[in-house]
Design an enzyme around this catalytic site. Structure first.
Site, PDB file in Angstrom:
ATOM      1  N   ASP A  12       0.878  -1.154   0.000  1.00 57.08           N
ATOM      2  CA  ASP A  12       0.000   0.000   0.000  1.00 57.08           C
ATOM      3  C   ASP A  12       0.931   1.223   0.000  1.00 57.08           C
ATOM      4  O   ASP A  12       2.115   1.110   0.331  1.00 57.08           O
ATOM      5  CB  ASP A  12      -0.886  -0.038   1.253  1.00 57.08           C
ATOM      6  N   LEU A  13       0.420   2.370  -0.365  1.00 59.18           N
ATOM      7  CA  LEU A  13       1.282   3.560  -0.428  1.00 59.18           C
ATOM      8  C   LEU A  13       1.110   4.465   0.802  1.00 59.18           C
ATOM      9  O   LEU A  13       1.997   4.579   1.645  1.00 59.18           O
ATOM     10  CB  LEU A  13       0.960   4.352  -1.708  1.00 59.18           C
ATOM     11  N   ASP A  14      -0.083   5.093   0.875  1.00 59.11           N
ATOM     12  CA  ASP A  14      -0.326   6.090   1.924  1.00 59.11           C
ATOM     13  C   ASP A  14      -0.287   5.445   3.304  1.00 59.11           C
ATOM     14  O   ASP A  14      -1.088   4.563   3.600  1.00 59.11           O
ATOM     15  CB  ASP A  14      -1.708   6.735   1.714  1.00 59.11           C
ATOM     16  N   THR A  20       1.638  10.228   3.782  1.00 54.41           N
ATOM     17  CA  THR A  20       0.546  11.016   3.197  1.00 54.41           C
ATOM     18  C   THR A  20      -0.824  10.757   3.837  1.00 54.41           C
ATOM     19  O   THR A  20      -1.764  11.508   3.578  1.00 54.41           O
ATOM     20  CB  THR A  20       0.449  10.712   1.686  1.00 54.41           C
ATOM     21  N   LYS A  48      -9.122   5.324   5.718  1.00 53.56           N
ATOM     22  CA  LYS A  48      -7.848   4.808   5.207  1.00 53.56           C
ATOM     23  C   LYS A  48      -8.078   3.654   4.232  1.00 53.56           C
ATOM     24  O   LYS A  48      -8.820   2.721   4.536  1.00 53.56           O
ATOM     25  CB  LYS A  48      -6.945   4.363   6.365  1.00 53.56           C
ATOM     26  N   SER A 117      -2.478   0.440  -4.458  1.00 50.66           N
ATOM     27  CA  SER A 117      -2.998   1.621  -3.752  1.00 50.66           C
ATOM     28  C   SER A 117      -4.315   2.084  -4.356  1.00 50.66           C
ATOM     29  O   SER A 117      -4.516   1.988  -5.565  1.00 50.66           O
ATOM     30  CB  SER A 117      -1.973   2.764  -3.867  1.00 50.66           C
ATOM     31  N   ALA A 118      -5.182   2.637  -3.497  1.00 50.06           N
ATOM     32  CA  ALA A 118      -6.446   3.193  -3.975  1.00 50.06           C
ATOM     33  C   ALA A 118      -6.258   4.590  -4.567  1.00 50.06           C
ATOM     34  O   ALA A 118      -7.168   5.137  -5.186  1.00 50.06           O
ATOM     35  CB  ALA A 118      -7.429   3.277  -2.807  1.00 50.06           C
ATOM     36  N   LYS A 148     -10.882  -1.074  -1.764  1.00 46.64           N
ATOM     37  CA  LYS A 148     -10.617  -1.977  -0.648  1.00 46.64           C
ATOM     38  C   LYS A 148     -11.783  -1.818   0.334  1.00 46.64           C
ATOM     39  O   LYS A 148     -12.256  -0.694   0.483  1.00 46.64           O
ATOM     40  CB  LYS A 148      -9.310  -1.597   0.057  1.00 46.64           C
ATOM     41  N   GLU A 172       0.185  -3.205   4.741  1.00 50.25           N
ATOM     42  CA  GLU A 172      -0.985  -2.315   4.812  1.00 50.25           C
ATOM     43  C   GLU A 172      -1.094  -1.565   6.138  1.00 50.25           C
ATOM     44  O   GLU A 172      -0.804  -2.136   7.187  1.00 50.25           O
ATOM     45  CB  GLU A 172      -2.258  -3.148   4.670  1.00 50.25           C
ATOM     46  N   ASP A 173      -1.547  -0.326   6.086  1.00 52.01           N
ATOM     47  CA  ASP A 173      -1.797   0.416   7.337  1.00 52.01           C
ATOM     48  C   ASP A 173      -3.297   0.548   7.624  1.00 52.01           C
ATOM     49  O   ASP A 173      -3.667   1.112   8.651  1.00 52.01           O
ATOM     50  CB  ASP A 173      -1.191   1.826   7.272  1.00 52.01           C
TER      51      ASP A 173
HETATM   52  C1  BG6 Z   1      -5.711   5.626  -0.182  1.00 53.05           C
HETATM   53  C2  BG6 Z   1      -5.826   6.426   1.086  1.00 53.05           C
HETATM   54  O1  BG6 Z   1      -4.406   5.166  -0.317  1.00 53.05           O
HETATM   55  O2  BG6 Z   1      -6.052   6.418  -1.312  1.00 53.05           O
HETATM   56  C3  BG6 Z   1      -7.222   7.048   1.183  1.00 53.05           C
HETATM   57  O3  BG6 Z   1      -5.599   5.592   2.200  1.00 53.05           O
HETATM   58  C4  BG6 Z   1      -7.510   7.858  -0.066  1.00 53.05           C
HETATM   59  O4  BG6 Z   1      -7.256   7.868   2.331  1.00 53.05           O
HETATM   60  C5  BG6 Z   1      -7.362   6.975  -1.301  1.00 53.05           C
HETATM   61  O5  BG6 Z   1      -8.842   8.374  -0.028  1.00 53.05           O
HETATM   62  C6  BG6 Z   1      -7.597   7.735  -2.604  1.00 53.05           C
HETATM   63  O6  BG6 Z   1      -6.567   8.664  -2.773  1.00 53.05           O
HETATM   64  P1  BG6 Z   1      -6.534   9.833  -3.853  1.00 53.05           P
HETATM   65  O7  BG6 Z   1      -5.110  10.315  -3.792  1.00 53.05           O
HETATM   66  O8  BG6 Z   1      -6.874   9.234  -5.174  1.00 53.05           O
HETATM   67  O9  BG6 Z   1      -7.531  10.849  -3.431  1.00 53.05           O
HETATM   68 MG    MG Z   2      -2.734   3.247   3.459  1.00 51.13          MG
END
Ligand code: BG6
Ligand code: MG
Length: 212
Positions: A12-14, A20, A48, A117-118, A148, A172-173
């Site tokens: 996962d990224l964020d 972030t 998240k 990542s989402a 997710k 994953e967080d």
């Molecule tokens: C996920 C985050 O990685 O990405 C969420 O945990 C976030 O908080 C989602 O809403 C979508 O991100 P973005 O950058 O497309 O708005």
């Molecule tokens: Mg995350």
């Protein structure tokens, strides 16, 4: 510590590789405050790993506020503008403790690496922080249709690496992300606070604690 059948890592990224998750929280609060309400850090846990539009819907739901689809689009876009103001301040090396060292060591040991990542801003963030080149595959919010805890993002990641779900380990967080990994038949390691994460193989504070 890593089972021998594991051949690839799905990150996962964020909140796992970069800090972030805090920026998302700040930008969503700014948006909520501009509409005259607020939400708590505990509620934020539910955002998240969840897509941008789904996050907005949850925030509006908590406040008991209804918005049309067009208004929702505008609000999500405003949040993203504020979020990107924070992202644009990021620079090379702005990764979470142990993250870049872990990516480097994973490569050295021959593990395949994918992002799951989402976020639709994932590539930009990987570029800005200087870690894009570690990835064999990137699956982000532009490639998936289901948020997710649906396993789509990780199943696509495994497929892009040419691995079975059983050969992948997810980092994953977010609880939604752990649930997505488990639903996809993968193992997961939780990054962050044990109090917020259940069902992972193990939970560590950061990638620094994962031994390879
Ligand atoms: C996920 C985050 O990685 O990405 C969420 O945990 C976030 O908080 C989602 O809403 C979508 O991100 P973005 O950058 O497309 O708005
Ligand atoms: Mg995350």
């Amino acid at each position: 510590m890593i089972p021998t059948e594991i051949k690839g890592f799905l990150f996962d990224l964020d909140g796992v590789l970069v800090d972030t998750a805090v920026f998302h929280f700040q930008a969503w609060r700014r948006l909520a405050n501009s509409l005259g309400f607020d939400f708590t850090e505990k509620e934020n846990e539910q955002l998240k790993g969840v897509s941008r539009v789904r996050s907005l819907q949850l925030i509006l739901q908590w406040a008991g506020v209804e918005k049309s689809e067009a208004e929702q689009e505008e609000l999500a876009s405003q949040k993203n503008t504020w979020y990107l103001e924070l992202v644009h301040q990021m620079k090379k090396g702005d990764t979470l403790p142990g993250a870049e060292e872990f990516l480097q060591r994973s490569r050295d040991l021959g593990y395949l690496i994918a992002l799951g990542s989402a976020s639709k801003n994932a590539r930009l963030i990987l570029e800005k922080t200087g870690i894009l080149s570690y990835f064999d595959a990137i699956i982000d919010g532009n490639e998936v249709s289901k948020s997710k805890p649906d396993p789509e993002v990780f199943l696509k990641g495994a497929e892009a690496l040419g691995l079975s779900p059983q050969q992948c380990l997810v980092f994953e967080d977010a609880q939604a992300g752990i649930d997505a990994a488990l639903a996809g038949g993968m193992r997961a390691i939780g990054i962050g606070d044990l109090a917020h994460l259940h069902g992972g193989l193990t939970v560590v504070e950061s990638l620094r604690e994962v031994l390879l």
